[in-house]
Design a protein around this motif. Sequence first.
Motif, short mmCIF file in Angstrom:
data_model
loop_
_atom_site.label_atom_id
_atom_site.label_comp_id
_atom_site.label_asym_id
_atom_site.label_seq_id
_atom_site.Cartn_x
_atom_site.Cartn_y
_atom_site.Cartn_z
N GLN A 233 0.85 -1.16 0.00
CA GLN A 233 0.00 0.00 0.00
C GLN A 233 0.90 1.23 0.00
O GLN A 233 1.95 1.19 0.62
N TRP A 323 -9.24 -5.50 4.51
CA TRP A 323 -7.96 -5.60 3.81
C TRP A 323 -6.91 -5.84 4.87
O TRP A 323 -6.96 -5.23 5.94
N ASN A 324 -5.93 -6.73 4.60
CA ASN A 324 -4.88 -6.94 5.60
C ASN A 324 -3.84 -5.82 5.50
O ASN A 324 -3.88 -5.00 4.57
N ASP A 325 -2.92 -5.77 6.46
CA ASP A 325 -2.01 -4.62 6.48
C ASP A 325 -0.64 -4.97 5.90
O ASP A 325 0.36 -4.35 6.20
N LYS A 326 -0.59 -5.98 5.02
CA LYS A 326 0.68 -6.33 4.39
C LYS A 326 0.96 -5.42 3.19
O LYS A 326 0.18 -4.55 2.87
N ASN A 327 2.11 -5.65 2.56
CA ASN A 327 2.51 -4.85 1.40
C ASN A 327 2.93 -5.77 0.27
O ASN A 327 3.54 -6.81 0.51
#
Length: 432
Positions: A233, A323-327
């Motif tokens: 993100q 939404w997950n907080d990964k990138n």
Amino acid sequence: MRVLIVGSGGREHALAWRINQSPNLTRLWVAGGNAGTAALAENLEIRSADIDGLVAASREVAADLVIVGPEGPLALGLADRLTELGIPVFGPSKAAAQIEASKSFALDLMRDAGVPCPDFASVRDEAGAQAYIQNHPGPLVVKADGLAAGKGVLLCQDSDQALAAVKLCMSDRAFGEAGEIVVLEEYLSGPEVSVFAFCDGEHIAPLVAACDYKRLEDGNQGPNTGGMGSFAQPDFWFPQLASEVEQTIMKPVLQAMAERGSPYKGVLYAGLMLTDAGPKVLEFNCRLGDPETQVVMPLLASDPLELMLACAQGNLDQISVQWNDKNYVGIVLVSGGYPDEYQTGFEISGLEAAGPEDTMVFHAGTKLAVGGLSSRPITAGGRVLTVVGGGDNIDQARRRAYSRLEQISFQDARWRQDIGSAANQGTAKAKG
Ligand code: AMP
Ligand code: GLY
């Protein structure tokens, strides 16, 4: 659920990959598809402009949901035809797809709804264009009104260039019918971001954002392409900015579309520029982005089929979307010569390697070579693969993606070295 996805790019492979993990899936088909989707679904040979063929296939497979990837079939009314038959469809009606298919429609809608956008005029002849250009010296953007496969946007530094661009659209008809109406816009500057709003005509799911790279070469040099990479993100995408975009852009547009009798269902993609005066809309698309989808699908923590069915059926307010907080970072491998002429038919090696943790390879222009005992993927288009890596931060995601990419090769493969690099991310000022 029996599900049919329409389209054949990396976006559709990423959708198929995420949907394949859904406990609600019983069987999956892809109209179009590529060698990647063939491993997850049954590919059907139907062109995406063949609306009759797509409708017939949706009935034949008894689809419980049809998910439309590209804008073409939506602008041709595929969603309307399926809705008439009672087949739930993820994607807007022909009337609502105007938001992408006509730039002047989108700009008029924004002006009416008070949505921040560049100053603009839409004109039907060169005289009208000349008047606007005379009154607006300095840089301008000239756009063919209709669908021009991403090519109808001309950035002009001065009035002479703007006049030449108008002539290219209107007299030379460089973009065919798409240039019958021309839009002239104020030249804005700032970081760009693609924001996706899943909506059901009335309600909006939490927004998700990604950035894409359009230029062919490192450092954003060279010609424009269909996309050389993406990441999510963005480091400036804070809750405050998301809330501002939802309140000042997505909600007013949804309301205006409903008031016009064409409620917007599916995903509304806003291409934004974060200017000093706040976020402004450069364009709307009536679909998910490519290559953004390849880095957004891995972020979807909720059930993808439940989400898309709720968008089709109008009960998005009754489900939870997270939404997950990964990138994730996605690097596009293209055929040498793209976006101009290139050769295809080259064998792709290294696809079966295990690769580092949290990496995926999504296919676009690939197909299975026929003949022999085992079928092998070969190149079949300009944009061939998107190699995606995930991590706790963009740097980790980027390292994983590039190390997965090193395992893969085909003749004349090209890619950018700087996707997701700090130099690119840092261009955006935090607004949150
Ligand atoms: P579009 O297809 O309208 O998104 O335009 C393609 C690209 O052109 C965008 O991603 C921007 O980089 C650039 N662009 C479009 N409109 C403007 C504008 N009004 N000012 C500056 N750049 C623009
Ligand atoms: N990533 C740009 C687009 O899908 O239009």
